[in-house]
Design a protein around this motif. Sequence first.
Motif, PDB file in Angstrom:
ATOM      1  N   LEU A  12      10.193  62.401  33.861  1.00  0.00           N
ATOM      2  CA  LEU A  12       9.981  61.577  32.668  1.00  0.00           C
ATOM      3  C   LEU A  12      11.160  61.610  31.705  1.00  0.00           C
ATOM      4  CD1 LEU A  12       6.336  62.777  31.884  1.00  0.00           C
ATOM      5  CD2 LEU A  12       7.030  60.775  33.227  1.00  0.00           C
ATOM      6  N   ILE A  13      12.073  62.527  31.898  1.00  0.00           N
ATOM      7  CA  ILE A  13      13.131  62.785  30.921  1.00  0.00           C
ATOM      8  C   ILE A  13      13.953  61.551  30.582  1.00  0.00           C
ATOM      9  CG2 ILE A  13      15.291  64.029  30.511  1.00  0.00           C
ATOM     10  CD1 ILE A  13      14.068  66.378  32.024  1.00  0.00           C
ATOM     11  N   ASN A  14      14.396  60.811  31.567  1.00  0.00           N
ATOM     12  CA  ASN A  14      15.330  59.716  31.311  1.00  0.00           C
ATOM     13  C   ASN A  14      14.699  58.334  31.267  1.00  0.00           C
ATOM     14  OD1 ASN A  14      17.724  61.270  31.028  1.00  0.00           O
ATOM     15  ND2 ASN A  14      17.696  61.614  33.222  1.00  0.00           N
ATOM     16  N   ILE A  15      13.372  58.253  31.237  1.00  0.00           N
ATOM     17  CA  ILE A  15      12.713  56.952  31.129  1.00  0.00           C
ATOM     18  C   ILE A  15      12.869  56.438  29.700  1.00  0.00           C
ATOM     19  CG2 ILE A  15      10.521  55.701  31.210  1.00  0.00           C
ATOM     20  CD1 ILE A  15       9.636  57.680  33.376  1.00  0.00           C
ATOM     21  N   GLN A  16      13.433  55.234  29.596  1.00  0.00           N
ATOM     22  CA  GLN A  16      13.618  54.626  28.283  1.00  0.00           C
ATOM     23  C   GLN A  16      12.707  53.416  28.122  1.00  0.00           C
ATOM     24  OE1 GLN A  16      18.114  54.481  28.403  1.00  0.00           O
ATOM     25  NE2 GLN A  16      17.754  54.986  26.251  1.00  0.00           N
ATOM     26  N   LEU A  17      12.225  53.237  26.905  1.00  0.00           N
ATOM     27  CA  LEU A  17      11.388  52.099  26.563  1.00  0.00           C
ATOM     28  C   LEU A  17      12.276  50.891  26.256  1.00  0.00           C
ATOM     29  CD1 LEU A  17       8.920  54.037  24.230  1.00  0.00           C
ATOM     30  CD2 LEU A  17       8.654  53.508  26.673  1.00  0.00           C
ATOM     31  N   ASN A  18      11.676  49.723  26.097  1.00  0.00           N
ATOM     32  CA  ASN A  18      12.441  48.506  25.815  1.00  0.00           C
ATOM     33  C   ASN A  18      13.285  48.613  24.561  1.00  0.00           C
ATOM     34  OD1 ASN A  18      11.533  47.171  28.084  1.00  0.00           O
ATOM     35  ND2 ASN A  18       9.785  46.255  27.028  1.00  0.00           N
ATOM     36  N   ASP A  19      12.835  49.418  23.593  1.00  0.00           N
ATOM     37  CA  ASP A  19      13.592  49.555  22.345  1.00  0.00           C
ATOM     38  C   ASP A  19      14.673  50.635  22.424  1.00  0.00           C
ATOM     39  OD1 ASP A  19      12.158  51.929  22.231  1.00  0.00           O
ATOM     40  OD2 ASP A  19      11.010  51.385  20.442  1.00  0.00           O
ATOM     41  N   GLY A  20      14.859  51.249  23.604  1.00  0.00           N
ATOM     42  CA  GLY A  20      15.907  52.230  23.803  1.00  0.00           C
ATOM     43  C   GLY A  20      15.481  53.676  23.581  1.00  0.00           C
ATOM     44  N   ARG A  21      14.299  53.863  22.987  1.00  0.00           N
ATOM     45  CA  ARG A  21      13.816  55.235  22.789  1.00  0.00           C
ATOM     46  C   ARG A  21      13.371  55.807  24.130  1.00  0.00           C
ATOM     47  NH1 ARG A  21       9.157  55.775  19.999  1.00  0.00           N
ATOM     48  NH2 ARG A  21       8.597  53.646  20.502  1.00  0.00           N
ATOM     49  N   TYR A  22      13.381  57.127  24.204  1.00  0.00           N
ATOM     50  CA  TYR A  22      12.904  57.787  25.422  1.00  0.00           C
ATOM     51  C   TYR A  22      11.388  57.900  25.392  1.00  0.00           C
ATOM     52  CZ  TYR A  22      17.681  58.802  26.621  1.00  0.00           C
ATOM     53  OH  TYR A  22      18.998  58.670  26.966  1.00  0.00           O
ATOM     54  N   LEU A  23      10.778  57.776  26.546  1.00  0.00           N
ATOM     55  CA  LEU A  23       9.327  57.857  26.677  1.00  0.00           C
ATOM     56  C   LEU A  23       8.781  59.134  26.055  1.00  0.00           C
ATOM     57  CD1 LEU A  23       6.659  56.791  27.959  1.00  0.00           C
ATOM     58  CD2 LEU A  23       7.264  58.126  29.983  1.00  0.00           C
ATOM     59  N   VAL A  24       9.486  60.246  26.214  1.00  0.00           N
ATOM     60  CA  VAL A  24       8.990  61.539  25.738  1.00  0.00           C
ATOM     61  C   VAL A  24       9.215  61.756  24.240  1.00  0.00           C
ATOM     62  CG1 VAL A  24       9.239  62.614  27.996  1.00  0.00           C
ATOM     63  CG2 VAL A  24      11.123  62.782  26.342  1.00  0.00           C
ATOM     64  N   GLU A  25      10.003  60.895  23.609  1.00  0.00           N
ATOM     65  CA  GLU A  25      10.308  61.065  22.185  1.00  0.00           C
ATOM     66  C   GLU A  25       9.033  61.061  21.346  1.00  0.00           C
ATOM     67  OE1 GLU A  25      12.535  58.629  18.632  1.00  0.00           O
ATOM     68  OE2 GLU A  25      13.371  58.474  20.650  1.00  0.00           O
ATOM     69  N   ALA A  49      17.510  73.362  32.352  1.00  0.00           N
ATOM     70  CA  ALA A  49      16.313  73.922  31.728  1.00  0.00           C
ATOM     71  C   ALA A  49      15.431  72.759  31.275  1.00  0.00           C
ATOM     72  CB  ALA A  49      16.684  74.815  30.552  1.00  0.00           C
ATOM     73  N   LEU A  50      14.273  72.638  31.869  1.00  0.00           N
ATOM     74  CA  LEU A  50      13.385  71.504  31.610  1.00  0.00           C
ATOM     75  C   LEU A  50      12.983  71.420  30.144  1.00  0.00           C
ATOM     76  CD1 LEU A  50      11.798  69.118  32.628  1.00  0.00           C
ATOM     77  CD2 LEU A  50      10.030  70.703  33.423  1.00  0.00           C
ATOM     78  N   GLU A  51      12.572  72.532  29.562  1.00  0.00           N
ATOM     79  CA  GLU A  51      12.175  72.526  28.150  1.00  0.00           C
ATOM     80  C   GLU A  51      13.312  72.006  27.276  1.00  0.00           C
ATOM     81  OE1 GLU A  51      10.976  75.595  24.553  1.00  0.00           O
ATOM     82  OE2 GLU A  51      11.193  76.383  26.570  1.00  0.00           O
ATOM     83  N   THR A  52      14.503  72.515  27.482  1.00  0.00           N
ATOM     84  CA  THR A  52      15.660  72.104  26.680  1.00  0.00           C
ATOM     85  C   THR A  52      15.940  70.614  26.850  1.00  0.00           C
ATOM     86  OG1 THR A  52      16.632  74.314  26.828  1.00  0.00           O
ATOM     87  CG2 THR A  52      18.130  72.502  26.303  1.00  0.00           C
ATOM     88  N   ALA A  53      15.893  70.124  28.074  1.00  0.00           N
ATOM     89  CA  ALA A  53      16.164  68.705  28.334  1.00  0.00           C
ATOM     90  C   ALA A  53      15.141  67.808  27.647  1.00  0.00           C
ATOM     91  CB  ALA A  53      16.185  68.446  29.830  1.00  0.00           C
ATOM     92  N   LEU A  54      13.873  68.206  27.671  1.00  0.00           N
ATOM     93  CA  LEU A  54      12.831  67.410  27.008  1.00  0.00           C
ATOM     94  C   LEU A  54      13.033  67.399  25.492  1.00  0.00           C
ATOM     95  CD1 LEU A  54       9.811  68.555  29.167  1.00  0.00           C
ATOM     96  CD2 LEU A  54      10.614  66.189  28.947  1.00  0.00           C
ATOM     97  N   ILE A  55      13.360  68.551  24.930  1.00  0.00           N
ATOM     98  CA  ILE A  55      13.608  68.636  23.483  1.00  0.00           C
ATOM     99  C   ILE A  55      14.790  67.748  23.097  1.00  0.00           C
ATOM    100  CG2 ILE A  55      14.408  70.174  21.648  1.00  0.00           C
ATOM    101  CD1 ILE A  55      12.664  72.375  22.988  1.00  0.00           C
ATOM    102  N   GLU A  56      15.839  67.741  23.918  1.00  0.00           N
ATOM    103  CA  GLU A  56      17.014  66.904  23.639  1.00  0.00           C
ATOM    104  C   GLU A  56      16.665  65.427  23.612  1.00  0.00           C
ATOM    105  OE1 GLU A  56      19.770  68.156  26.659  1.00  0.00           O
ATOM    106  OE2 GLU A  56      20.412  69.909  25.491  1.00  0.00           O
ATOM    107  N   LYS A  57      15.610  65.029  24.301  1.00  0.00           N
ATOM    108  CA  LYS A  57      15.171  63.626  24.322  1.00  0.00           C
ATOM    109  C   LYS A  57      14.081  63.359  23.278  1.00  0.00           C
ATOM    110  CE  LYS A  57      17.780  62.638  27.854  1.00  0.00           C
ATOM    111  NZ  LYS A  57      18.911  61.765  27.860  1.00  0.00           N
ATOM    112  N   GLY A  58      13.787  64.356  22.438  1.00  0.00           N
ATOM    113  CA  GLY A  58      12.869  64.138  21.330  1.00  0.00           C
ATOM    114  C   GLY A  58      11.444  64.603  21.536  1.00  0.00           C
ATOM    115  N   ALA A  59      11.167  65.293  22.630  1.00  0.00           N
ATOM    116  CA  ALA A  59       9.804  65.784  22.879  1.00  0.00           C
ATOM    117  C   ALA A  59       9.512  67.014  22.038  1.00  0.00           C
ATOM    118  CB  ALA A  59       9.632  66.120  24.357  1.00  0.00           C
ATOM    119  N   ARG A  60       8.232  67.201  21.754  1.00  0.00           N
ATOM    120  CA  ARG A  60       7.739  68.429  21.116  1.00  0.00           C
ATOM    121  C   ARG A  60       7.070  69.240  22.217  1.00  0.00           C
ATOM    122  NH1 ARG A  60       5.776  64.410  17.383  1.00  0.00           N
ATOM    123  NH2 ARG A  60       3.795  64.622  18.441  1.00  0.00           N
ATOM    124  N   ILE A  61       7.418  70.504  22.313  1.00  0.00           N
ATOM    125  CA  ILE A  61       6.888  71.347  23.378  1.00  0.00           C
ATOM    126  C   ILE A  61       5.718  72.176  22.856  1.00  0.00           C
ATOM    127  CG2 ILE A  61       7.433  73.143  25.062  1.00  0.00           C
ATOM    128  CD1 ILE A  61       8.894  70.422  25.491  1.00  0.00           C
TER     129      ILE A  61
END
Length: 72
Positions: A12-25, A49-61
């Motif tokens: 899911l990390i690199n999936i982007q929405l139509n507006d350019g935001r990442y799905l996980v943001e 590191a999965l946690e780090t990569a998700l955080i870099e894309k705007g996810a809350r862990i």
Amino acid sequence: MVSAVCHGPAGLINIQLNDGRYLVEGKTISTFTNEEEAEMQLEEVVPFALETALIEKGARIDKAETGRKSFG
């Protein structure tokens, strides 16, 4: 709602929405944590590191109890 197990959220990390935001943001995600990677000695095995990569894309862990002991 989306569900993925173990390192599954990596897909899911690199999936982007139509507006350019990442799905996980802005999403709260439970995932394999950096601490669990270290506990299982996977730092040299997995490519990132999965946690780090998700955080870099705007996810809350959302971290549950860490460690394999929580599984049995």
